[in-house]
Design a protein around this motif. Structure first.
Motif, PDB file in Angstrom:
ATOM      1  N   LYS A 250       0.599  -1.189  -0.393  1.00  0.00           N
ATOM      2  CA  LYS A 250       0.181  -0.440  -0.073  1.00  0.00           C
ATOM      3  C   LYS A 250       0.735   1.368  -0.222  1.00  0.00           C
ATOM      4  CE  LYS A 250      -2.633   1.387   3.425  1.00  0.00           C
ATOM      5  NZ  LYS A 250      -3.568   1.438   4.348  1.00  0.00           N
ATOM      6  N   VAL A 251       1.472   0.901   0.737  1.00  0.00           N
ATOM      7  CA  VAL A 251       2.806   2.214   0.563  1.00  0.00           C
ATOM      8  C   VAL A 251       3.103   2.709  -0.621  1.00  0.00           C
ATOM      9  CG1 VAL A 251       5.565   3.107   1.097  1.00  0.00           C
ATOM     10  CG2 VAL A 251       4.015   1.959   2.693  1.00  0.00           C
TER      11      VAL A 251
ATOM     12  N   PRO B  38       2.073   3.525  -4.661  1.00  0.00           N
ATOM     13  CA  PRO B  38       1.475   4.206  -5.373  1.00  0.00           C
ATOM     14  C   PRO B  38       1.092   2.974  -6.318  1.00  0.00           C
ATOM     15  CG  PRO B  38       3.263   5.795  -5.511  1.00  0.00           C
ATOM     16  CD  PRO B  38       3.449   5.019  -4.461  1.00  0.00           C
TER      17      PRO B  38
ATOM     18  N   SER C  21      -0.441   7.557   9.220  1.00  0.00           N
ATOM     19  CA  SER C  21       0.107   6.743   7.952  1.00  0.00           C
ATOM     20  C   SER C  21      -1.089   5.787   7.222  1.00  0.00           C
ATOM     21  CB  SER C  21       1.707   6.667   7.932  1.00  0.00           C
ATOM     22  OG  SER C  21       1.875   4.581   8.776  1.00  0.00           O
ATOM     23  N   TYR C  22      -1.419   4.318   8.155  1.00  0.00           N
ATOM     24  CA  TYR C  22      -2.666   3.723   7.840  1.00  0.00           C
ATOM     25  C   TYR C  22      -3.531   3.785   7.167  1.00  0.00           C
ATOM     26  CZ  TYR C  22      -5.377  -0.200   7.938  1.00  0.00           C
ATOM     27  OH  TYR C  22      -6.335  -0.827   7.942  1.00  0.00           O
TER      28      TYR C  22
ATOM     29  N   PHE D 117      -2.501   6.761   3.563  1.00  0.00           N
ATOM     30  CA  PHE D 117      -2.677   5.236   2.369  1.00  0.00           C
ATOM     31  C   PHE D 117      -4.053   5.168   2.249  1.00  0.00           C
ATOM     32  CE2 PHE D 117       2.175   4.954   4.282  1.00  0.00           C
ATOM     33  CZ  PHE D 117       3.013   5.286   3.113  1.00  0.00           C
TER      34      PHE D 117
ATOM     35  N   ARG E   1      -4.908   5.674  -1.576  1.00  0.00           N
ATOM     36  CA  ARG E   1      -4.671   5.002  -3.037  1.00  0.00           C
ATOM     37  C   ARG E   1      -6.584   4.274  -3.248  1.00  0.00           C
ATOM     38  NH1 ARG E   1      -1.014   6.095  -2.992  1.00  0.00           N
ATOM     39  NH2 ARG E   1       0.625   5.417  -1.225  1.00  0.00           N
TER      40      ARG E   1
END
Length: 302
Positions: A159-160, A162, A199-200, A203, A207
């Motif tokens: 997921k980090v 793109p 951060s979770y 992201f 996304r």
């Protein structure tokens, strides 16, 4: 276009495969009873995740090798597959997969199961920390046709990057599913203010929004190995809005959604009328010096 109920699970993992299977089957039945047609479970929930990714634990590595399963013949994943067929739904389950021919080759895998059995699988491409020492990386981000729409999968650290979800979206994914083992940093007394939760969230919402697709995330919750997991299994709509969330708790988050209608709305009037994939122009660094693969590809002596 009809509504579809999606369920995503937040649950504790144990180094006890029969216990994990029993918990998965119970939560699957609970979600189905609530009307869910798609149920998503966390990363490596079948065997349990690594102790952590920053201190190689050889006892846990041995556990992963001893308890890995070949998808076609494994007992644990077989029980789950049979239940999914019996319920006539779709489910995504994380596991340690053993290569059918080479028992020393393991993958961090998620399996998409459906009314007829296995629909497809995805093997984690981006590997953090000690995962590199245990698992082989996968290749590519496949998308699978289902009665609910086109489903693509990624796992946790993917997921980090793109490009992971962009490839899924460009290949026609309607729903991007991300099982994960995303722990707390422990830098705040309030889990909601924890930097890893921040951060979770960032992201996940980005996304979904940048691809104007559905994003379904399923995380572990509670203590496991050396880490404490925060849950927040979520359903995020194609405009980046979190519409269902277990929060910092075990449980099931459910949402009734119109998968195609909401994607069309996001890509037509949702963001000033902009359809991001239509306007996308690929930009590639011809020789990116900061990647490990750049150096692997160079000739000796360069």
């Amino acid at each position: 276009m009809s509504e579809t109920i999606i369920a995503t699970v937040s649950m504790q993992a144990f180094y006890d495969k029969p216990r994990n299977v029993g918990n998965i089957l119970a939560l699957l039945a609970q979600a189905v009873a609530a009307g869910a047609r798609l149920v998503v479970f966390p990363e490596q929930i079948l065997q349990g995740y690594l102790t952590d990714t920053l201190s190689l634990d050889f006892d846990n590595v041995a556990w992963q090798f001893a308890n890995a399963e070949v998808i076609e013949s494994g007992e644990g994943i077989g029980q789950i597959r049979e239940a999914v067929i019996r319920h006539q739904v779709y489910a995504v389950v994380g596991m340690t997969e053993r290569h059918p021919r080479y028992p020393e080759v393991l993958f961090n895998t998620v399996v998409l199961l459906g009314p007829g059995g296995e629909v497809g699988r995805y093997r984690k491409v981006h590997q953090p920390g000690d995962e590199k020492h245990v698992y082989y990386p996968g290749e590519g981000f496949p998308v699978f046709d289902t009665a609910l729409g086109r489903i693509g999968m990624l796992i946790c650290y993917d997921k980090v990057f793109p490009e992971s979800t962009r490839e899924l979206a460009l290949n026609g994914a309607d729903i991007m599913i991300m099982p994960t083992a995303w722990g707390l940093a422990g830098d705040s007394r309030d889990p909601e203010q924890d930097s890893m939760v921040d951060s979770y969230t960032l992201f996940g919402r980005v996304r979904a929004m940048e691809n104007q697709c559905w994003m379904v995330e399923s995380n572990l919750h509670g203590p496991h190995g050396n880490l404490l997991y925060h849950g927040h299994s979520r359903i995020i709509d194609p405009r980046g809005h979190i519409i269902a969330d277990t929060g910092n708790a075990a449980g099931i988050a459910l949402a009734s959604v119109n998968i195609r209608q909401d994607i069309t709305r996001a890509r037509s009037v949702g963001y000033m009328g902009y359809f991001f994939l239509k306007d996308y122009v690929p930009v590639r660094a011809s020789d990116p010096p900061l990647t490990v693969r750049h150096y692997h590809a160079r000739q000796v002596g360069e």
